[in-house]
Design an enzyme around this catalytic site. Structure first.
Site, PDB file in Angstrom:
ATOM      1  N   ASP A 172      55.956  19.886  24.675  1.00  0.00           N
ATOM      2  CA  ASP A 172      54.685  20.406  25.168  1.00  0.00           C
ATOM      3  C   ASP A 172      54.817  20.665  26.676  1.00  0.00           C
ATOM      4  O   ASP A 172      55.741  21.359  27.102  1.00  0.00           O
ATOM      5  CB  ASP A 172      53.571  19.413  24.820  1.00  0.00           C
ATOM      6  N   TYR A 217      47.110  22.223  34.197  1.00  0.00           N
ATOM      7  CA  TYR A 217      46.647  23.502  33.648  1.00  0.00           C
ATOM      8  C   TYR A 217      45.996  24.369  34.715  1.00  0.00           C
ATOM      9  O   TYR A 217      46.075  25.594  34.655  1.00  0.00           O
ATOM     10  CB  TYR A 217      45.646  23.249  32.521  1.00  0.00           C
ATOM     11  N   HIS A 221      52.756  20.639  15.620  1.00  0.00           N
ATOM     12  CA  HIS A 221      53.082  20.660  17.044  1.00  0.00           C
ATOM     13  C   HIS A 221      53.798  19.393  17.511  1.00  0.00           C
ATOM     14  O   HIS A 221      54.562  19.435  18.472  1.00  0.00           O
ATOM     15  CB  HIS A 221      51.787  20.838  17.840  1.00  0.00           C
TER      16      HIS A 221
END
Length: 388
Positions: free
Chosen positions: A173, A309, A365
């Site tokens: 990730d 982010y 994921h």
């Protein structure tokens, strides 16, 4: 005189680049507002369905016992030479072989590598860090403290601070995204790269975009500007479904609201990420969920992770990047966040023969936690020659 001529010639391109950037940011924040509306409805629904939990997250005061499991390794802190920040890490197998450094994603911490720490400590010095911003590592409050450049320097300082000149770098990730970047800009420090469920940002700079060529025809004098400013969006323009898969990234561009929404109803949105029957981590236990939530429930525990982010769009425009580090890429066929088509896009950026990629059927994921045995099998085969 020559400088004035050059300035005049570059003025249209510079103006167009500024306009394109302004357009990009307007689109990003428009998407952020839509995502905020959707997630606000989800969070309020959780509150109404579980009124006893209230609107705020409950701080955890009891340290989860599974985080102190001695079979996973010893806990310690490392002070980084460049920034002076202290990062927490768990280490096992020192002296047993090369350094294997693990970088986690969001919403996780070092504990997401529990299976790999046990598996590889017999032949490697395994180290799983809590990245900057993740409790109990130091967490600067400023958004500018979480740029990709600073995070890569952290990785460099960890490798050198542990007394090594190179490592086997393993990321998932967000940790995978940083591992890709680190292998590009610090190749001498990466002996092998293992990535699960992450693509380098440069992959999105696909020049074969039909929609993108429209901009070239409209702004032929600014073709170089187009190449640098718009290629990062081209994969998403050609694969609109990837934009929808990445919707949460737009929400996280906003200040304070994402932290509030994620913490409502005692962090139910985060709990759902882990426990969803189709997209969560299979067989995850309540104790393991608490191991992840504990750090986020501390004061300001979500600010640092979400600041990652908030810097992601600041990286545009990007220069084209050729990938050459020997890499093992593992990808879940049913990853809800990333399309399998990205694997082919990654391969197109590689020097031939340097990438080994596997799409795992019926896997989501969370590859390191959902399918550790399969991941370990591929890793042992990929790293066998380092141990001969």
């Amino acid at each position: 005189m020559a400088e004035l001529v050059v300035t005049a010639l570059l003025a249209p391109s510079r103006l167009t680049l500024k306009l394109l950037r302004a357009l990009m940011w307007s689109l990003v924040f428009s998407a952020a507002l839509v995502a905020a509306a959707v997630y606000s409805c989800i969070a309020l629904t959780h509150v109404l369905c579980r009124p006893r939990r209230g609107c705020c997250g409950r701080p955890r005061c009891v340290f989860p016992a599974c985080l102190s499991d001695p079979s996973l390794g010893e806990h310690d802190f490392l002070t980084l030479q460049s920034s002076g920040l202290r990062l927490h890490y768990v280490s096992a197998g020192r002296g047993n072989g090369p350094l294997m450094l693990f970088l986690h994603g969001f919403p996780e911490n070092w504990f997401s590598w529990r299976y790999q720490l046990r598996e590889f400590q017999s032949r490697f010095h395994v180290v799983a860090v809590d990245m900057r911003g993740y409790w109990p590592s130091d967490a600067p409050g400023d958004v500018d403290c979480y740029t990709t450049d600073l995070l890569m320097v952290d990785i460099q300082d960890v490798i050198l601070g542990l007394g090594y000149s190179k490592c086997v770098l393993v990321g998932h990730d967000w940790g995978g995204f940083l591992a890709w970047n680190f292998s590009i800009y610090y190749p001498a420090l990466v002996e092998r790269l293992v990535v699960a469920s992450a693509a380098p940002m440069s992959v999105y700079q696909d020049s074969n975009c039909p929609r993108g060529r429209i901009f070239v025809s409209l702004f032929p004098c600014c073709f170089p500007v187009y190449n640098r400013a718009w290629h990062p969006l081209n994969y998403s323009l050609r694969h609109i479904s990837q934009l929808f898969r990445s919707h949460y990234m737009f929400l996280f561009q906003l200040p304070w609201l994402p932290e509030k929404l994620l913490s409502m109803s005692d962090f139910q949105i985060l709990k759902t990420i882990f426990t969803h029957s189709k997209t969560g981590i299979p067989r995850v236990t309540l104790h393991e969920i608490e191991a992840f939530l504990y750090s986020f429930t501390q004061a300001g525990g979500l600010v640092g992770p979400l600041n990652y982010y908030r810097n992601i769009f600041r990286n545009f425009p990007l220069e084209p990047q050729e990938l050459s580090t020997r890499t093992l890429l593992l990808w879940g066929e049913k990853d809800i966040y990333l399309e399998p088509g990205l694997v082919g896009a990654v391969g197109s950026r590689f020097v031939p023969g340097r990438l080994e990629a596997h799409i795992l059927p019926d896997v989501g994921h969370w590859v390191p936690q959902s399918n550790p045995e399969e991941m370990h099998q591929y890793m042992w085969a990929f790293l066998r020659d380092l141990l001969d």
